[in-house]
Design an enzyme around this catalytic site. Structure first.
Site, PDB file in Angstrom:
ATOM      1  N   ARG A  94       0.816  -1.219   0.000  1.00  0.00           N
ATOM      2  CA  ARG A  94       0.000   0.000   0.000  1.00  0.00           C
ATOM      3  C   ARG A  94       0.852   1.273   0.000  1.00  0.00           C
ATOM      4  O   ARG A  94       0.441   2.280  -0.565  1.00  0.00           O
ATOM      5  CB  ARG A  94      -0.894   0.004   1.229  1.00  0.00           C
ATOM      6  CG  ARG A  94      -2.082  -0.913   1.065  1.00  0.00           C
ATOM      7  CD  ARG A  94      -2.907  -0.911   2.299  1.00  0.00           C
ATOM      8  NE  ARG A  94      -4.209  -1.499   2.045  1.00  0.00           N
ATOM      9  CZ  ARG A  94      -5.058  -1.830   2.985  1.00  0.00           C
ATOM     10  NH1 ARG A  94      -4.746  -1.636   4.253  1.00  0.00           N
ATOM     11  NH2 ARG A  94      -6.216  -2.339   2.683  1.00  0.00           N
ATOM     12  N   LYS A 152     -15.446 -15.745   5.251  1.00  0.00           N
ATOM     13  CA  LYS A 152     -16.750 -15.125   5.518  1.00  0.00           C
ATOM     14  C   LYS A 152     -17.635 -14.952   4.292  1.00  0.00           C
ATOM     15  O   LYS A 152     -17.240 -14.305   3.330  1.00  0.00           O
ATOM     16  CB  LYS A 152     -16.525 -13.759   6.169  1.00  0.00           C
ATOM     17  CG  LYS A 152     -15.988 -13.871   7.570  1.00  0.00           C
ATOM     18  CD  LYS A 152     -16.492 -12.732   8.427  1.00  0.00           C
ATOM     19  CE  LYS A 152     -16.046 -12.916   9.858  1.00  0.00           C
ATOM     20  NZ  LYS A 152     -15.305 -11.806  10.380  1.00  0.00           N
ATOM     21  N   GLY A 188      -6.287  -8.539   1.357  1.00  0.00           N
ATOM     22  CA  GLY A 188      -4.989  -8.765   2.013  1.00  0.00           C
ATOM     23  C   GLY A 188      -4.533 -10.211   1.922  1.00  0.00           C
ATOM     24  O   GLY A 188      -3.374 -10.487   1.574  1.00  0.00           O
ATOM     25  N   GLY A 222     -11.925  -4.512   2.070  1.00  0.00           N
ATOM     26  CA  GLY A 222     -13.359  -4.235   2.182  1.00  0.00           C
ATOM     27  C   GLY A 222     -13.826  -3.246   1.122  1.00  0.00           C
ATOM     28  O   GLY A 222     -14.934  -3.374   0.585  1.00  0.00           O
TER      29      GLY A 222
HETATM   30  C1  3PG Z   1      -8.085  -1.861   5.364  1.00  0.00           C
HETATM   31  O1  3PG Z   1      -7.082  -2.383   5.889  1.00  0.00           O
HETATM   32  O2  3PG Z   1      -8.939  -2.542   4.751  1.00  0.00           O
HETATM   33  C2  3PG Z   1      -8.223  -0.371   5.396  1.00  0.00           C
HETATM   34  O3  3PG Z   1      -7.051   0.256   5.762  1.00  0.00           O
HETATM   35  C3  3PG Z   1      -9.354   0.021   6.300  1.00  0.00           C
HETATM   36  O4  3PG Z   1      -9.047  -0.330   7.621  1.00  0.00           O
HETATM   37  P1  3PG Z   1     -10.228  -0.505   8.682  1.00  0.00           P
HETATM   38  O5  3PG Z   1     -10.967  -1.754   8.281  1.00  0.00           O
HETATM   39  O6  3PG Z   1      -9.570  -0.611  10.025  1.00  0.00           O
HETATM   40  O7  3PG Z   1     -11.124   0.690   8.569  1.00  0.00           O
END
Ligand code: 3PG
Length: 394
Positions: free
Chosen positions: A36, A197, A351, A375
């Protein structure tokens, strides 16, 4: 989708607040995965070329408003200095008079990195006063954190009330690539979905169901769908409360002629460890203490054949417990199959999926696009409006 690109902003002599997503794994001050961070370098370099004053901001972890060393962004400043070969001044907070003064008195072309925005509870509650304080640091707001585009926080959303907002180069690329795959998918269009999930993948499945030709499932997701087909998944990871939903989705898929494939066979063991005895069994034979921990060889072959002929592929989520060598083969082979199809547009995200690519020793350049969103990518492909994108719509 038309967005306000950074390329259209007048940056001369401007202080530019760049919201990046530097939420990366760090252990004992050492960055474990820089995907990232390096993805934001083109935006930083572009701003440097324009001689703008750069104020980088990000969250790290979920510190719930409490300052702590483990979630400090300090190691990221060191990393950026090495990559950019320029001084990156790390500031101990992200708001306050001292911070405003330091930034205002600096020369053009200076790079600052603010401390973790989530050290203030007002960040996640999108407090307007806090957003205003962040905005006071700059003249222009650039959002380059696609990974947080689904969050309505002060530094990803609220700040745009007070500053003109533009998409950074990473954000622009993410939106272009993901929009393109949704609006003009070439066929055969194959979705490869895994992970634990069901809930997180449902919006994406529903949104792309009528466009996709095949949906290939692995991991806990496949176990839930196999349970919905009536198989005994024994001690495998699956979601009992999502079985009905899985049945509904399979019915909807039938109506639009999309094939949802679940694993026909699995690598099973009664313990999720490398020392456990494992065997490749048809799904029908799973019983007792057994856990399905990877897709089996027959399933890999079947998936491989569909992946090889696809023209569009989206992959999110591993096919099994690939972190354990004994159950890594299915995920590795699927990763290699996707990378080998050079005539398809291939979009990878999440990830765990990125970790799986690395585990398979594949480079990011083997795929059309590796998304930095977890997400956020699922939400975007699920057809949802993302707050961090709404603010940059032209
Ligand atoms: C992620 O890792 O998906 C983003 O940085 C968002 O992080 P968060 O789910 O803690 O908001």
């Amino acid at each position: 989708m038309k967005i306000n690109s950074l390329k259209n902003a007048d940056l001369t002599g401007k202080k530019v607040f760049v919201r990046a997503d530097f939420n990366v794994p760090i252990e004992n001050g050492v960055i474990q995965d820089d995907t990232r961070i390096s993805a934001t370098l083109p935006t930083i370099n572009y701003l440097l070329e324009k001689n703008a004053k750069i104020i980088l901001a990000s969250h790290l972890g979920r510190p719930d408003g409490k300052k702590n060393e483990q979630d400090s962004l300090a190691p990221i400043a060191e990393y950026l200095e090495k990559k950019l070969l320029k001084t990156v001044t790390f500031l101990p907070d992200c708001i306050g008079d001292e911070i405003v003064k330091t930034i205002s008195s600096a020369e053009e072309g200076t790079i600052f990195l603010l401390e973790n925005t989530r050290f203030h509870t007002e960040e996640e509650s999108n407090d307007p006063e806090f957003a205003k304080k962040l905005a006071n640091l700059a003249d222009i707001f650039v959002i380059d954190s696609f990974g947080t585009a689904h969050r309505k926080h002060a530094s990803t959303y609220g700040i745009a009330e007070y500053l003109p907002a533009y998409a950074g180069l990473l954000m622009t690329r993410e939106i272009d690539e993901l929009s393109r795959i949704m609006t003009e998918p070439e066929h055969p269009f194959v979705l490869v979905l895994g992970g634990a999930k069901t809930e997180t993948k449902i919006p994406l499945i529903k949104n792309l169901l009528k466009d996709a030709d095949y949906i290939l499932l692995g991991g806990g997701l496949a176990n839930t769908f196999n349970a919905a087909k009536g198989y005994d998944m024994a001690k495998s990871l699956y979601e009992e409360d999502k079985i009905e939903l899985a049945r509904e989705i399979m019915l909807q898929a039938e109506m639009v002629n999309t094939q949802i494939l679940t694993s026909e066979d699995a690598i099973v063991a009664d313990d999720a460890t490398d020392s456990a005895e494992s065997i490749d069994l048809p799904i029908n034979d799973i019983e007792g203490e057994m856990q399905a921990l990877d897709i089996g060889i027959k399933t890999v072959h079947k998936y491989y054949n569909l992946i090889k002929d696809a023209k569009t592929i989206i992959w999110n989520g591993p096919m099994g417990l690939f972190e354990i060598e004994k159950f890594a083969s299915g995920t590795r082979q699927i990763a290699k199959a996707i990378a080998a199809n050079k005539s398809a547009r291939t979009i990878i995200g999440g990830g765990d999926t990125i970790d799986a690519i690395k585990d398979a020793k594949l480079g990011f350049d083997e795929f059309t696009h590796v998304s930095t969103g977890g997400g956020a990518m699922l939400d975007f492909l699920g057809g949802n409006d993302l707050p961090g994108i709404d603010i940059i719509k032209a």
